[in-house]
Write a protein that holds these residues in place. Structure first.
Motif, mmCIF file in Angstrom:
data_model
loop_
_atom_site.group_PDB
_atom_site.id
_atom_site.type_symbol
_atom_site.label_atom_id
_atom_site.label_comp_id
_atom_site.label_asym_id
_atom_site.label_seq_id
_atom_site.Cartn_x
_atom_site.Cartn_y
_atom_site.Cartn_z
ATOM 1 N N GLY A 219 0.817 -1.216 0.000
ATOM 2 C CA GLY A 219 0.000 0.000 0.000
ATOM 3 C C GLY A 219 0.846 1.259 0.000
ATOM 4 N N ILE A 220 2.166 1.106 0.155
ATOM 5 C CA ILE A 220 3.052 2.263 0.055
ATOM 6 C C ILE A 220 3.150 2.757 -1.387
ATOM 7 C CG2 ILE A 220 5.155 0.901 -0.312
ATOM 8 C CD1 ILE A 220 4.796 4.154 1.785
ATOM 9 N N CYS A 306 -3.865 3.326 2.668
ATOM 10 C CA CYS A 306 -3.872 2.221 1.718
ATOM 11 C C CYS A 306 -3.184 1.010 2.333
ATOM 12 C CB CYS A 306 -3.170 2.615 0.416
ATOM 13 S SG CYS A 306 -3.321 1.349 -0.883
ATOM 14 N N GLY A 307 -3.830 -0.140 2.220
ATOM 15 C CA GLY A 307 -3.269 -1.372 2.748
ATOM 16 C C GLY A 307 -4.274 -2.505 2.624
ATOM 17 N N TYR A 331 -9.373 6.279 1.252
ATOM 18 C CA TYR A 331 -8.721 4.994 1.472
ATOM 19 C C TYR A 331 -8.924 4.055 0.287
ATOM 20 C CZ TYR A 331 -13.369 3.131 2.709
ATOM 21 O OH TYR A 331 -14.693 2.757 2.685
ATOM 22 N N GLU A 332 -8.023 3.103 0.221
ATOM 23 C CA GLU A 332 -8.117 2.038 -0.780
ATOM 24 C C GLU A 332 -7.644 0.738 -0.156
ATOM 25 O OE1 GLU A 332 -7.514 2.131 -5.322
ATOM 26 O OE2 GLU A 332 -5.514 1.786 -4.484
ATOM 27 N N LYS A 333 -8.436 -0.300 -0.326
ATOM 28 C CA LYS A 333 -8.063 -1.630 0.153
ATOM 29 C C LYS A 333 -7.513 -2.436 -1.009
ATOM 30 C CE LYS A 333 -12.091 -1.691 3.241
ATOM 31 N NZ LYS A 333 -13.311 -2.434 3.615
ATOM 32 N N PHE A 334 -6.486 -3.229 -0.757
ATOM 33 C CA PHE A 334 -6.045 -4.155 -1.790
ATOM 34 C C PHE A 334 -6.140 -5.576 -1.252
ATOM 35 C CE2 PHE A 334 -2.015 -2.995 0.307
ATOM 36 C CZ PHE A 334 -1.493 -4.233 0.602
ATOM 37 N N VAL A 335 -6.568 -6.484 -2.108
ATOM 38 C CA VAL A 335 -6.722 -7.878 -1.732
ATOM 39 C C VAL A 335 -5.826 -8.705 -2.621
ATOM 40 C CG1 VAL A 335 -8.335 -9.799 -1.436
ATOM 41 C CG2 VAL A 335 -9.119 -7.452 -1.097
#
Length: 344
Positions: A219-220, A306-307, A331-335
């Motif tokens: 998320g960086i 983000c993470g 925010y943003e989520k990543f899966v």
């Protein structure tokens, strides 16, 4: 003179258009074959109302209050049929891209480098072929078509600045994953890749207050793109603080780059933390262990987060528990794709 206008649609698709000096945004969009919402085009109906998130412009005085009130204009709402930009602008359009006959473009690029930064982090660099790299807002992502995968796609955020000749991405290497398999076994510099985008509503807005940036794992990547933009254009005198966490110290990648950015962004500070048990990193625990109500500037702050989903939800709950309502929490989520799902 022309100005670059980024139209970010409700579904996260973004299209960049050029607007001539003195030209209204609605006219420029139609000239670029984008059908922004419109009924009257005379500042009467309000159908073309959008939000200007960045840039300078003039709305004139040829619209009626029923279409756009003074309070709405003060808040950044605009009528695209009346809006004449005097700088580059970012406009949030409150309808899906499909409603305006916009489709994210496929773009062919060339693989320049694959660098393993840690056992679980890979940096991928690409450059343009004939069509050029996609324009994007700092923080946005593109979909990669994974070569030899039968059409599978993976989404990755730019970690580079908009306009850079070489674009970079941070990828979590997942054993058994299709992208990991390609990068580890078959990829070679010079390969042609297909990207689709840009996409996403997680992007840097015009700095108007202090910023707290929170990143977990890869998320960086979008945060790095935002920091590059702040280094190039400034933060309007506002403080910027970054908390960057990972499970293991080895996966805190790009720290030297962050240190270099700190030298270019006045008022920027950062810290890294590791959550793994027994870590001897100077700071341990999660990012939520290292900020509280006193760091939220009485609510006059913008948070960029983000993470992975569990981190994002933990941060949102922590901010709520602080008893302070912040101006904005983007925010943003990543899966990460799971190997077993990919093999199905």
């Amino acid at each position: 003179m022309t100005f670059r206008i980024a139209l970010n649609f409700e579904d996260g698709a973004t299209r960049f258009i050029d607007c001539n000096a003195g030209e209204k945004v609605l006219d420029a969009a139609y000239r670029n074959k984008i059908n922004l919402p419109m009924d009257c085009s005379d500042g009467v109906c309000g159908t073309c109302k959008c939000r200007a998130e960045q840039g300078d412009y003039d709305l004139g005085d040829d619209y009626i209050d029923d279409a756009l009130t003074a309070e709405e204009a003060e808040e950044g709402l605009v009528l695209t049929c009346q809006m004449v930009p005097s700088s580059d602008c970012v406009i949030a359009v409150p309808v899906p891209s499909s409603a305006c006959k916009v489709k994210p473009a496929d773009i062919a690029v060339e693989l320049v480098a694959i660098e393993r930064l840690s056992p679980h982090r890979v940096r991928v660099s690409i450059k343009a072929t004939d069509a050029g790299l996609p324009a994007f807002l700092p923080g946005q992502y593109v979909n990669f078509a994974v070569p030899g995968s039968g059409g599978a796609q993976r989404s990755y955020s730019f970690s580079s600045a908009p306009g850079a000749e070489v674009a970079t991405f941070l990828i979590r290497n997942i054993e058994g994953g299709r992208m990991g398999d390609y990068l580890g076994k078959r990829a070679a510099t010079g390969d042609r890749l297909i990207l689709n985008g840009p996409l996403g509503s997680f992007y840097l807005r015009e700095p108007r207050r202090p910023m707290l940036m929170l990143a977990g794992g890869t998320g960086i990547a979008p945060i790095l793109s935002m920091l590059e933009e702040l280094a190039a254009k400034g933060a309007n005198g506002h403080a910027v603080r970054l908390l960057y966490g990972a499970h293991d110290a080895a996966d805190l990648v790009e720290v030297e780059r962050i240190e270099a950015l700190a030298a270019r962004i006045p008022g920027f500070t950062f810290a890294t933390t590791c959550s793994g048990a027994g870590s001897d990193h100077p700071l341990t625990g999660h990012v939520t262990d290292h900020f509280g109500a006193a760091d939220l500037n009485g609510g006059d702050a913008d948070i960029y987060l983000c993470g992975p989903p569990e981190m994002v939800e933990a941060v949102r709950a922590h901010v709520a528990s602080c008893g302070v309502t912040v101006a904005n929490l983007y925010y943003e989520k990543f899966v990460p794709a799971r190997a077993e799902a990919l093999a199905a």
